[in-house]
Structures are given as C-alpha cells and as structure tokens.
Design a protein around this motif. Sequence first.
Motif, PDB file in Angstrom:
ATOM      1  N   LEU A 103       9.898  15.171 -15.677  1.00 50.12           N
ATOM      2  CA  LEU A 103       9.131  14.405 -14.699  1.00 50.12           C
ATOM      3  C   LEU A 103       8.433  15.391 -13.776  1.00 50.12           C
ATOM      4  O   LEU A 103       9.071  16.292 -13.219  1.00 50.12           O
ATOM      5  N   SER A 104       7.107  15.235 -13.617  1.00 52.43           N
ATOM      6  CA  SER A 104       6.330  16.179 -12.813  1.00 52.43           C
ATOM      7  C   SER A 104       5.387  15.435 -11.886  1.00 52.43           C
ATOM      8  O   SER A 104       4.983  14.299 -12.155  1.00 52.43           O
ATOM      9  N   HIS A 105       5.028  16.105 -10.790  1.00 54.61           N
ATOM     10  CA  HIS A 105       3.953  15.619  -9.935  1.00 54.61           C
ATOM     11  C   HIS A 105       2.658  16.177 -10.495  1.00 54.61           C
ATOM     12  O   HIS A 105       2.510  17.389 -10.680  1.00 54.61           O
ATOM     13  N   ALA A 106       1.717  15.291 -10.824  1.00 51.40           N
ATOM     14  CA  ALA A 106       0.549  15.709 -11.589  1.00 51.40           C
ATOM     15  C   ALA A 106      -0.329  16.700 -10.835  1.00 51.40           C
ATOM     16  O   ALA A 106      -0.712  17.747 -11.381  1.00 51.40           O
ATOM     17  N   GLU A 107      -0.661  16.408  -9.584  1.00 52.09           N
ATOM     18  CA  GLU A 107      -1.629  17.233  -8.859  1.00 52.09           C
ATOM     19  C   GLU A 107      -1.123  18.651  -8.641  1.00 52.09           C
ATOM     20  O   GLU A 107      -1.868  19.619  -8.795  1.00 52.09           O
ATOM     21  N   SER A 108       0.148  18.794  -8.310  1.00 50.33           N
ATOM     22  CA  SER A 108       0.696  20.122  -8.022  1.00 50.33           C
ATOM     23  C   SER A 108       1.319  20.787  -9.244  1.00 50.33           C
ATOM     24  O   SER A 108       1.496  22.000  -9.274  1.00 50.33           O
ATOM     25  N   GLY A 109       1.688  19.988 -10.246  1.00 49.39           N
ATOM     26  CA  GLY A 109       2.366  20.538 -11.409  1.00 49.39           C
ATOM     27  C   GLY A 109       3.837  20.809 -11.174  1.00 49.39           C
ATOM     28  O   GLY A 109       4.522  21.370 -12.048  1.00 49.39           O
ATOM     29  N   THR A 110       4.361  20.423 -10.027  1.00 49.96           N
ATOM     30  CA  THR A 110       5.756  20.678  -9.691  1.00 49.96           C
ATOM     31  C   THR A 110       6.686  19.832 -10.544  1.00 49.96           C
ATOM     32  O   THR A 110       6.505  18.613 -10.665  1.00 49.96           O
ATOM     33  N   GLY A 111       7.696  20.463 -11.120  1.00 51.21           N
ATOM     34  CA  GLY A 111       8.707  19.732 -11.858  1.00 51.21           C
ATOM     35  C   GLY A 111       9.667  19.048 -10.905  1.00 51.21           C
ATOM     36  O   GLY A 111      10.212  19.684  -9.997  1.00 51.21           O
ATOM     37  N   LEU A 112       9.869  17.749 -11.076  1.00 56.33           N
ATOM     38  CA  LEU A 112      10.702  16.969 -10.155  1.00 56.33           C
ATOM     39  C   LEU A 112      12.073  16.645 -10.730  1.00 56.33           C
ATOM     40  O   LEU A 112      13.049  16.526  -9.990  1.00 56.33           O
ATOM     41  N   ALA A 113      12.159  16.460 -12.043  1.00 51.54           N
ATOM     42  CA  ALA A 113      13.438  16.111 -12.663  1.00 51.54           C
ATOM     43  C   ALA A 113      13.385  16.461 -14.143  1.00 51.54           C
ATOM     44  O   ALA A 113      12.316  16.504 -14.758  1.00 51.54           O
ATOM     45  N   LEU A 114      14.567  16.695 -14.701  1.00 50.00           N
ATOM     46  CA  LEU A 114      14.696  17.007 -16.116  1.00 50.00           C
ATOM     47  C   LEU A 114      15.686  16.028 -16.732  1.00 50.00           C
ATOM     48  O   LEU A 114      16.735  15.740 -16.140  1.00 50.00           O
TER      49      LEU A 114
ATOM     50  N   LYS B 119       0.849  -1.183   0.000  1.00 46.47           N
ATOM     51  CA  LYS B 119       0.000   0.000   0.000  1.00 46.47           C
ATOM     52  C   LYS B 119       0.893   1.245   0.000  1.00 46.47           C
ATOM     53  O   LYS B 119       1.990   1.243   0.559  1.00 46.47           O
ATOM     54  N   ALA B 120       0.425   2.290  -0.648  1.00 43.61           N
ATOM     55  CA  ALA B 120       1.216   3.516  -0.712  1.00 43.61           C
ATOM     56  C   ALA B 120       1.374   4.109   0.683  1.00 43.61           C
ATOM     57  O   ALA B 120       0.416   4.295   1.410  1.00 43.61           O
ATOM     58  N   SER B 121       2.615   4.425   1.050  1.00 43.71           N
ATOM     59  CA  SER B 121       2.865   5.039   2.346  1.00 43.71           C
ATOM     60  C   SER B 121       2.596   6.539   2.282  1.00 43.71           C
ATOM     61  O   SER B 121       2.491   7.190   3.309  1.00 43.71           O
ATOM     62  N   HIS B 122       2.512   7.078   1.048  1.00 45.61           N
ATOM     63  CA  HIS B 122       2.188   8.485   0.856  1.00 45.61           C
ATOM     64  C   HIS B 122       1.095   8.562  -0.207  1.00 45.61           C
ATOM     65  O   HIS B 122       1.171   7.909  -1.234  1.00 45.61           O
ATOM     66  N   GLU B 123       0.104   9.378   0.033  1.00 50.99           N
ATOM     67  CA  GLU B 123      -0.954   9.562  -0.950  1.00 50.99           C
ATOM     68  C   GLU B 123      -0.497  10.618  -1.949  1.00 50.99           C
ATOM     69  O   GLU B 123      -0.929  11.771  -1.919  1.00 50.99           O
ATOM     70  N   LEU B 124       0.380  10.212  -2.823  1.00 45.47           N
ATOM     71  CA  LEU B 124       1.008  11.167  -3.733  1.00 45.47           C
ATOM     72  C   LEU B 124       0.274  11.293  -5.055  1.00 45.47           C
ATOM     73  O   LEU B 124       0.519  12.234  -5.815  1.00 45.47           O
ATOM     74  N   GLY B 125      -0.599  10.348  -5.394  1.00 45.30           N
ATOM     75  CA  GLY B 125      -1.327  10.422  -6.645  1.00 45.30           C
ATOM     76  C   GLY B 125      -0.464  10.080  -7.845  1.00 45.30           C
ATOM     77  O   GLY B 125       0.441   9.242  -7.769  1.00 45.30           O
ATOM     78  N   ASP B 126      -0.731  10.769  -8.954  1.00 45.10           N
ATOM     79  CA  ASP B 126      -0.085  10.443 -10.223  1.00 45.10           C
ATOM     80  C   ASP B 126       1.208  11.233 -10.434  1.00 45.10           C
ATOM     81  O   ASP B 126       1.357  12.368  -9.964  1.00 45.10           O
ATOM     82  N   PHE B 127       2.110  10.599 -11.193  1.00 41.76           N
ATOM     83  CA  PHE B 127       3.299  11.272 -11.715  1.00 41.76           C
ATOM     84  C   PHE B 127       3.241  11.198 -13.237  1.00 41.76           C
ATOM     85  O   PHE B 127       2.729  10.223 -13.808  1.00 41.76           O
ATOM     86  N   ILE B 128       3.766  12.222 -13.896  1.00 35.30           N
ATOM     87  CA  ILE B 128       3.730  12.244 -15.352  1.00 35.30           C
ATOM     88  C   ILE B 128       5.115  12.549 -15.909  1.00 35.30           C
ATOM     89  O   ILE B 128       5.934  13.217 -15.268  1.00 35.30           O
TER      90      ILE B 128
END
Length: 549
Positions: free
Chosen positions: A326-337, A306-315
């Motif tokens: 690479l971004s976190h979908a819900e926040s739109g934050t860029g995580l990696a290039l 089970k997910a230890s964090h409710e992080l949702g989708d990554f795109i």
Amino acid sequence: MHRSSILTDRQQQELNKAILQYLEPILSDNDKNISLHKSLSDLLLPSDSTTDVSTQPITTTTSNNSINNGNPIVPNYLEKKWSTVLRLQRKIIDLENEVSNLRSIVDGQLSASNGAVSVISKDRINWLPLRASKKFNTQTNQLVLSCKIHPVLPTIFGGCSDGSLIIWNVVNDDTSIPEKIIKAHTRSINKLAFSKEAVNLSNKPEDSRSKSYIVASCSADLSIKIWDSSTYKHLRTLTGHDHTVSSVAFSRTTPHILYSVSRDKSVKIWDLINGYCLKSFVGHSEWVRDIDVISVNSTLSLNNIKASHELGDFIVTCSNDQSVRLSHAESGTGLALLIGHSHVVEKVAFLPSVSNIIVDKYLKDNFSLFPSIPQELLTEPLYSSALGYKYCISAGRDNLLKLWLLPPPTIIPHRSPLPAKVNDSQGWPIADFIGHQSWVKAISIHPNGRFIFSGSDDKTIKIWDLSNLNVTGTVKCVSTLNGHEGFLNDLDFARYNSEIISENGTKGKEGSKAKTPEEEHEELMKFIESRMRCLFISGGADNSIRLWS
C-alpha cells in the motif's frame, strides 16, 4: 424381431421405415442389393405388422413421400431425427449446467447453525451471471490477455497476445465479425484500462463536446498507448519503462493521470495531456504484476463527506516478491505491507466502501479471532473521511484469494502520509478464499460489493459471497461458471455511474433523523441498482471472450 423397451410400437415402426428409407438409394444399384433390401424390409417391417409394407417399395420422392398406406416419412428423415436428438442433448446439457449453478447458489446460502436458507434476492442489485450467452472468438495466435467493457457504450475491448486491440459490439447478433481490429502493439497487450471519467487531452480550454472516455493499453513492447474509445483513434504513446509493462490504472481524482507498473520493478505516474512521466518509484524487489487506485473522492457516500485532508490517490501493488504494498501515490511512500501469500501475487484490488459494512460486522462479532487488531480501528473515521479505502483483495499462484484489512497511515498536517504505526505497518489477513485448483489470475468485484469474481488457470470462474462470513465464518463459493477451454486471464463487470449524490438528491435535509449505517447502506444499494449494468465478461487463453447472462 426384438422390440425396444423405450419406444412405442408406432415409434419403432417409424424408426424402421426411416432406416429403410436411408438404405434404399444405397442398395438400389444392382439386383443383389435390391434382394438384400427386400430381406431387410421383411425383417424390419414384418407381415404381421399392423401396416403391411413388406411387399411395398420405399419411395422418398416429393410426389409420394411415404412408406405404404400414406404414413408420411419426410425426405432424409433419419438424418433430421439424428440432428434433432443432438440439439435436444445440447439443450439438456445447458439446462443441467444452469440447474447446477442455481443449486450451488442455494447451497451456498445454507446456514451452518440451523440449516435455514438465506436466499439471494432476485433484485437487480444481486444479479449474477449463470451461463455464457455470447462468444467472441479471436484468431489462433490471439490469446485474450485482457478484456474490458466500455463505461457507457455496448462495446467490448480485448487485448491479445499478438498485440492486437479488438473491439466488438455486444448488440450485434453476428459475433464473428469485430467492429474494429487495431494492430496496437508489436508484442502482447497485458492490460487494458478505461478512464474513470470522460476527459479532454488537448491543451485547449475544456470543451464538453471534446471529452470522451479513453482507454490505455500496456504491452510487453515496453510501451503504453492511449486511444479514444469512441473513434478508436491513437492519441498518445508513453515510453520510459525498461521492461514489460504489466498493468495500468487511471486516477479518479485527476482523470488524465495514469499509473503503470512493470517488470522493471517500478511504478510510474503519467500526465496524459502532455505525455510526460511525472514520477517513478520502486517499492518491490521483483516484477510488479498489478495495480489498483482509490481515493476518498472515489468512495460513494450518501452523506457527501468532503475530504478533511487533500491526500490524493492511494495505490496497492502486488509482485513476484509475494507481497502486496500500500503506497501514497503522490509521494511514493510505502504505507503498509501485506505478507501471507506463498507464491507470486498476480492480482490486487481495493474493496469498494459498500463492502465495509459486511466485513466490519464479521470483525466486530468475532473480535477474539483477531487479537492484534485494535478495536477502535473498526470505527476509525479516517477511512471514510480521508482515505477512501479499508479492505483489499489479492490473488496469486498459491491458488488463493486473500481478504485484508489495511492499516491507516500516520497523518501529520501539511505532510504526506507516513507508514502506519499499528501492527508494524503490516495488513491483517481476514479470510482466505479456498476452492481454485490452479493459479488465480483475475479479480472483478460486483457493484454491490458483496460478490467477488475470480478467474483461474483451472478454467473456471468462481463467485464468492462475502456475506457468508457472517454465517459460517468463511467466504464460500456460491457459483462456478464453466465454459472456457483455456486459462482465464481477465474478468470485467460493467461499471456503473458512481457520481456522488448531490445535495438535492437523497441526502437527508437539515433537522431530519440521522440514518443508521444499515439504513444508509440500503439507500446506497438502491442508488447503485438504478445505475448498474448487468454485463459480465471473461477472456482467456482459448482465444475467446465470453459474455455471461
């Protein structure tokens, strides 16, 4: 008369008789031609032949369908022989192509160390297409830009350059007649995508009978349309992009959520129940070409983690700016290039978790080749417990596919993920797939996670074996599929039922011996094998979709 060195006397005589039979109606209109026919008879069937027919007239009537002494010559014998030769020649070409593909698969398994052959097993889990078994043609103005196989039904959906959505049933013998043609858009359909699960888009309480798989089509007319994949009914039209909509992808955690990317440089998130755009953000400086979505809930696991964090989708998205983000979908934050392509990046896709064991082994055995990768990252539990991703594949106009290791984001409780701290928030290039002679514009991943399919403007489909990393240190092409006469625009391997294995399924009971990663992977392969469909299609600019077998 000179005799052929490859025909027997009897075959030569039959050939000569067939020639005379063919010429008889042509040369029977006057005495001069009849005399010529007599001379040809003397030449082709000399009097010293074992069967003296030089003085006999040739007849092709049904009452006497022979040339002298009853040697049977059927009507139109020469034409029928020629048709038979053509059919045999075509069969020979098909067999030669199949032998060539099989040889390339075997050659691709040669070990560089001792020359031993690591044979790809013929189990269903390692099924690979060899040749096109069916061809579905479109009209001259209908270049196929996208094609998808229905998640459960034996139907193929094709999106065309004139805005048509065409559906074929693969079980029909007549491929010339589609099951349905819909004038879906006013301009080209750039991408089709099916929902990950059957959904109900009504505002009424959930009713399992009202659920169905839906398909999204995006177009150069700036719109996205949603269709019921069973009834072909139009359900929604989504508008809001300011330029061509390039690609769409569904969420796995929330099946009625759709992601889209566009030439207007934005990523949009849509709620399909009410048709609203929930969020829009810009992550690239140029045209965004493609998108893929993943979450921990879409990562198949025998341990039912089970997910230890409710992080949702990554795109992951790719762009004309030659980067993958690479971004976190819900926040739109860029995580990696991911920087490394030297031209437009056309396609990007997350590798499924079943691929991790192959690439992990290569990195562990060749760690000295990647000094910038922290060693503890290879066993980082965050990838499987909260993220759902670890590696991705990209392809572009530099004729290359690239395999990347994605850095994990910074996780802070009660906050959205932040950019990765390691490697300056950049991904690590692991391997290049070298072999295509032109732009690579399509990617599809085998359900077993071992084989990668790529389609190119060089009119070929290549099959790459990730396991070769652990043999030669490179990803080698093990098979090349030829048949298309134009650019390859899309590929699709039929989806399998990827529901998480239940507690009463194959998960080990309390107190049982813990499985090694290899044992868990083997059990996972059996699970996938029992659910996979051996269907693979390709669509191209030659106005066709091909089903490979």
